[in-house]
Design a protein around this motif. Structure first.
Motif, mmCIF file in Angstrom:
data_model
loop_
_atom_site.group_PDB
_atom_site.id
_atom_site.type_symbol
_atom_site.label_atom_id
_atom_site.label_comp_id
_atom_site.label_asym_id
_atom_site.label_seq_id
_atom_site.Cartn_x
_atom_site.Cartn_y
_atom_site.Cartn_z
ATOM 1 N N TYR A 478 0.843 -1.204 0.000
ATOM 2 C CA TYR A 478 0.000 0.000 0.000
ATOM 3 C C TYR A 478 0.875 1.250 0.000
ATOM 4 O O TYR A 478 0.586 2.227 -0.690
ATOM 5 N N ASN A 479 1.929 1.252 0.798
ATOM 6 C CA ASN A 479 2.824 2.411 0.857
ATOM 7 C C ASN A 479 3.499 2.678 -0.483
ATOM 8 O O ASN A 479 3.671 3.831 -0.894
ATOM 9 N N ILE A 480 3.879 1.611 -1.170
ATOM 10 C CA ILE A 480 4.518 1.772 -2.482
ATOM 11 C C ILE A 480 3.528 2.376 -3.477
ATOM 12 O O ILE A 480 3.848 3.310 -4.225
ATOM 13 N N TYR A 481 2.297 1.853 -3.471
ATOM 14 C CA TYR A 481 1.278 2.372 -4.398
ATOM 15 C C TYR A 481 0.931 3.818 -4.065
ATOM 16 O O TYR A 481 0.776 4.668 -4.954
ATOM 17 N N LEU A 482 0.820 4.138 -2.766
ATOM 18 C CA LEU A 482 0.524 5.508 -2.337
ATOM 19 C C LEU A 482 1.626 6.458 -2.802
ATOM 20 O O LEU A 482 1.347 7.557 -3.304
ATOM 21 N N ASP A 483 2.868 6.052 -2.659
ATOM 22 C CA ASP A 483 4.008 6.858 -3.105
ATOM 23 C C ASP A 483 3.938 7.088 -4.610
ATOM 24 O O ASP A 483 4.198 8.202 -5.110
ATOM 25 N N GLY A 489 0.978 12.743 -9.219
ATOM 26 C CA GLY A 489 0.038 13.836 -8.981
ATOM 27 C C GLY A 489 -1.405 13.428 -8.893
ATOM 28 O O GLY A 489 -2.310 14.287 -8.926
ATOM 29 N N ASN A 490 -1.674 12.133 -8.768
ATOM 30 C CA ASN A 490 -3.063 11.666 -8.642
ATOM 31 C C ASN A 490 -3.462 11.718 -7.162
ATOM 32 O O ASN A 490 -3.610 10.694 -6.492
ATOM 33 N N ILE A 491 -3.656 12.943 -6.658
ATOM 34 C CA ILE A 491 -3.900 13.134 -5.225
ATOM 35 C C ILE A 491 -5.265 12.582 -4.813
ATOM 36 O O ILE A 491 -5.428 12.043 -3.716
ATOM 37 N N VAL A 495 -5.696 9.996 -1.806
ATOM 38 C CA VAL A 495 -6.535 10.223 -0.616
ATOM 39 C C VAL A 495 -7.429 9.014 -0.361
ATOM 40 O O VAL A 495 -7.602 8.570 0.773
ATOM 41 N N GLU A 496 -7.981 8.470 -1.428
ATOM 42 C CA GLU A 496 -8.846 7.291 -1.296
ATOM 43 C C GLU A 496 -8.078 6.096 -0.725
ATOM 44 O O GLU A 496 -8.567 5.388 0.170
ATOM 45 N N ILE A 497 -6.862 5.861 -1.227
ATOM 46 C CA ILE A 497 -6.032 4.753 -0.740
ATOM 47 C C ILE A 497 -5.622 4.993 0.712
ATOM 48 O O ILE A 497 -5.628 4.073 1.546
ATOM 49 N N PHE A 498 -5.288 6.249 1.042
ATOM 50 C CA PHE A 498 -4.895 6.581 2.420
ATOM 51 C C PHE A 498 -6.050 6.310 3.384
ATOM 52 O O PHE A 498 -5.845 5.793 4.493
ATOM 53 N N LYS A 499 -7.272 6.638 2.969
ATOM 54 C CA LYS A 499 -8.440 6.368 3.816
ATOM 55 C C LYS A 499 -8.645 4.865 4.000
ATOM 56 O O LYS A 499 -9.013 4.411 5.081
ATOM 57 N N GLN A 500 -8.432 4.106 2.927
ATOM 58 C CA GLN A 500 -8.543 2.647 3.047
ATOM 59 C C GLN A 500 -7.546 2.100 4.060
ATOM 60 O O GLN A 500 -7.871 1.225 4.863
#
Length: 799
Positions: A478-483, A489-491, A495-500
């Motif tokens: 998840y951290n790799i995908y979030l990075d 620039g797909n904020i 945000v959606e992934i961070f909430k998950q």
């Protein structure tokens, strides 16, 4: 009358003391310091009855036959392979002629009064037939005339007829009488009998009583207690066996039998290498004792020590070399286990020359080459940058064994990803998936990390989604995908992934996740969300990266007069309540000699699904307090260890004084103020179990008075429970409808992913606890003779 009264027990005169009188003066023989071991957390498994009473607090003693332990098997694929294929306890058959004190007991006919003989004969017949509660009531009714020699006769009679559990209860009852005088011979005999029956908790209790009386237990008691611990597959018992073995040598000055040395050494190597490596100092201590006493050192001892050395983070080449030299001088050939251990050590050091020599020896050995050896050889070449040779070894393994192992796939994909061989890495990943072998997650992490480093963000996303379809969620990927999302620039998607991640307790967020997201907000100009995330990071005491903090300083200065910094170490209200729940469940506090600084030691059952989810949550809750060694979590190794600890700090002094005042767990006097629903929830998750029938059990250590206070406080909250004592541990049972009421109270505070596993009254499978508890019959309780808001700040109660 006399003949009639005594004929049923006239056979007792045939029994005589079994052991000769021997005096022994104890002198330490081996000055070598024994390694210190952390105290264990035993696991128990319980099944409760379906009903309970709302009567006054009752304490249930354990019943004979209940100390039967059932544990799920732990995979030992990576455990040391003994040459004889047997890793049992050999010392259990080597107990003859051990030093034991003589126990002198009168025959029944030697007691002077006829009425006393009649009553003793009646008690001999009655006591073994009754449960604990009735037995104590019968003895209490005889208090006026029972004396030390009478009770001793009863205890010895019970042992003679193999009613050792009854004899133990008589002995414990004796200790509570005003006329009791410590009897070393009786305590030794009873401890030995309990140990031979593998009732290690009772044997240890008597062992500790002997120590507390200022006496040194006999050699037989030390030997039997070590064997009892080794014979029981209970978590923590191996540490206890090591501790007793060390005290046997250093306190008692005894020279243990060769079989005891060997049995303990084998037990140390019975776990996978990742766990056994922590016992290296203990294994070296056993080796030192064998050398000092001039005992035979078997081949497995040498091989086992080399095996342990090869698993250490820092390889001691000189020690391995000296052990190999000793083996050669003793005329012993190096078996496969030694050669594989040498390869393992070479893979960590990148020693190609030694690895090649060892490989040639393996080729000449019989029975083929172990799969581990191929993996270590691949790693040796990879460490020095010879990637193609690693690939050759992998193909050689496939040809030799018919297929590659999971570890080999993990290693070759890791090697190819780090060298950024995209086509080869993808090819091997496809081959790995098609093979049906698992787990796939480590290789997916390596693959996505490679794509991220090469800025192949489309492949990061596709690999991430493919991974979620085939594997359980994992924070690292998840951290790799979030990075990746933040970098492109797909904020919105970030945000959606961070909430998950925040909502999924199995994933969660850490300092890296928050810094990545914070960087995304700042780069997109969303300063309002950046401020909110900054507040969250301050609350969680996450360290903010310096470049981000420089940007934040200016933004915060525009909207705030004072910028708070997440630097102050102080527990929040939630952290304090969680800590109380964990302490009730068995969390340990270690203090220094002056009791100035204190350390929290978190330990989780590695075989429990509940604990595997809870440990990540607790690790995140107290991350700012953790010791640096407990914070080291990287992409490739995102699993939280089952043991970690905080820094040593004066802040924990309040909790040490209340829960661990003298190094022993107690129940605080003001516990009734702190039993909030949140505290109960974490107590349940950390130190409780749900039985197969849906009842709830909570573990608690402390005095009768402290347990009574806890139970009365729970009843004030309309929570009825029954109490049973098992050795030094009390178990609170919420049975039937009471478990439902308890669940309704704590459910809002139970982690979402644990609710299905811990829900009361659910009759689904409870396999996660089948290895954790032991049969408890709360209906067999014997009653003993022996308010209510949670404080917002429990420290204030003592200020």
């Amino acid at each position: 009358m006399r003949t009639s009264a005594f004929s049923p027990i006239s056979f007792l005169r045939l029994f005589r003391p079994l052991y000769p009188v021997q005096l022994r003066f104890f002198r330490p023989l081996i000055p070598h310091p024994a390694p210190k071991l952390p105290p264990p957390f035993p696991r128990l498994h319980f099944f409760s009855s379906s009903s309970c009473s709302a009567s006054p607090v009752s304490f249930v003693d354990e019943k004979e036959g209940e100390e039967k332990w059932d544990f799920s098997k732990i995979e030992n694929e990576d455990a040391f392979a003994f040459d004889d294929g047997n890793d049992g306890v050999f010392a259990e058959n080597d107990m003859k002629h051990l030093d034991m004190p003589e126990l002198e007991v009168k025959d029944l006919e030697e007691f002077p009064e006829q009425w006393r003989r009649s009553k003793l004969a009646w008690l001999c017949k009655e006591l073994p037939a009754h449960k604990a509660g009735t037995l104590i009531r019968i003895l209490n009714a005889q208090k006026k005339w029972l004396k030390q020699e009478d009770a001793t006769y009863l205890a010895v009679h019970c042992m003679r007829i193999r009613e050792n559990e009854t004899g133990f209860r008589v002995y414990k009852w004796m200790m509570q009488q005003h006329w009791y005088r410590f009897d070393f011979a009786l305590a030794t005999k009873l401890a030995d009998y309990m140990g031979k029956e593998r009732k290690f908790a009772k044997c240890r209790e008597i062992f500790d009583d002997i120590i507390n009386q200022g006496r040194v237990p006999s050699e037989s008691t030390f030997h039997i207690l070590v064997v009892a611990y080794l014979s029981t597959p209970v978590q923590g018992c191996l540490d206890e066996a090591c501790g007793i073995y060390n005290r046997m040598i250093q306190l008692g000055g005894y020279r243990p039998r060769l079989s005891l040395h060997n049995s303990l050494f084998r037990a140390l190597l019975s776990k996978p290498g990742g766990f056994s490596k922590y016992y290296l100092k203990q294994a070296e201590f056993i080796f030192h004792n064998l050398e000092t006493c001039g005992l035979e050192i078997q081949k497995d001892i040498y091989s086992g020590l080399i095996w342990l050395q090869s698993y250490q983070d820092t390889i001691d080449k000189e020690r391995i070399k000296s052990l190999r030299k000793m083996m050669k001088e003793a005329g012993m050939e190096e078996g496969k286990e030694v050669l594989v251990s040498i390869l393992r050590a070479c893979s960590k050091e990148g020693d190609i020359e030694e690895a090649e020599r060892t490989w040639l020896k393996l080729l000449d050995s019989e029975g083929g080459i172990p799969s581990q050896a191929f993996v270590y050889k691949m790693e040796v070449y990879a460490r020095v940058g010879e990637i193609m040779k690693s690939l050759e070894v992998f193909r050689e393994m496939q040809k030799h064994s018919g297929s590659a192992s999971v570890a080999a796939y993990h290693k070759i994909i890791e090697v190819l990803c780090k060298s950024q061989q995209i086509d080869l890495a993808e090819s091997f990943m496809k081959e790995f998936i098609e093979s049906g072998k698992k787990p796939l997650m480590p290789s997916y992490i390596e693959l996505t990390d490679m794509y991220l480093n090469l800025s192949l963000h489309d492949k990061v996303e596709s690999t991430f989604l493919e991974c979620l379809e085939k594997c359980q969620p994992n924070r690292a990927i998840y951290n790799i995908y979030l990075d990746s999302l933040v970098k492109v620039g797909n904020i919105g998607k970030a945000v959606e992934i961070f909430k998950q991640m925040l909502q999924n307790v199995a994933v969660g967020v850490n300092a890296k996740s928050c810094n990545t997201m914070l960087g995304g907000y700042l780069s997109s100009g969303d300063f309002l969300k950046a401020e909110k995330l900054y507040d969250l990071m301050c609350q969680k005491k996450y360290e903010i990266e310096s470049p981000l903090m420089e940007k934040l300083d200016y933004i915060l200065s525009l909207s705030r007069k004072e910028v708070k910094k997440p630097v102050s170490l102080k527990l929040s209200k939630q952290q304090r309540e969680i800590l109380v729940g964990l302490l009730l469940g068995g969390l340990q506090i270690d203090s220094d000699g002056e009791r100035m600084n204190h350390m929290l030691r978190f330990e989780f059952n590695q075989n429990s699904v509940v604990h595997s989810l809870l440990k990540r949550h607790i690790h995140d809750q107290y991350h700012e307090w953790l010791h640096p060694s407990s914070k080291a979590v990287t992409y490739g190794n995102d699993d939280i260890p089952h043991k970690f600890s905080t820094i040593s700090h004066t802040y924990f002094g309040f909790y040490a004084d209340q829960f661990w005042p003298k190094g022993q767990q107690v129940i605080p006097k003001l516990i009734h103020r702190w039993l909030s629903p949140l505290v109960l929830a974490y107590w349940y998750m950390y130190g409780g179990y749900r039985t197969s029938s849906g009842d709830i059990l909570l573990k608690l250590k402390g005095s009768h008075e402290g347990v009574e206070k806890v139970v009365k406080t729970l009843r004030a909250k309309s929570l009825n429970c029954r109490v049973k004592r098992k050795g030094k541990v009390f178990w609170l049972g919420f049975l039937g409808s009471d478990s439902i009421w308890f669940w309704k109270l704590v459910e809002p505070y139970i982690l979402d992913d644990l609710k299905d596993l811990l829900m009361a009254g659910n009759h689904d499978s409870a396999e996660d606890y089948a290895a954790e508890s032991q049969d408890i019959n709360f209906d067999s309780a014997s009653e003993s003779d022996s308010d209510e808001k949670a404080s917002d700040n429990i420290e204030d109660d003592y200020r």
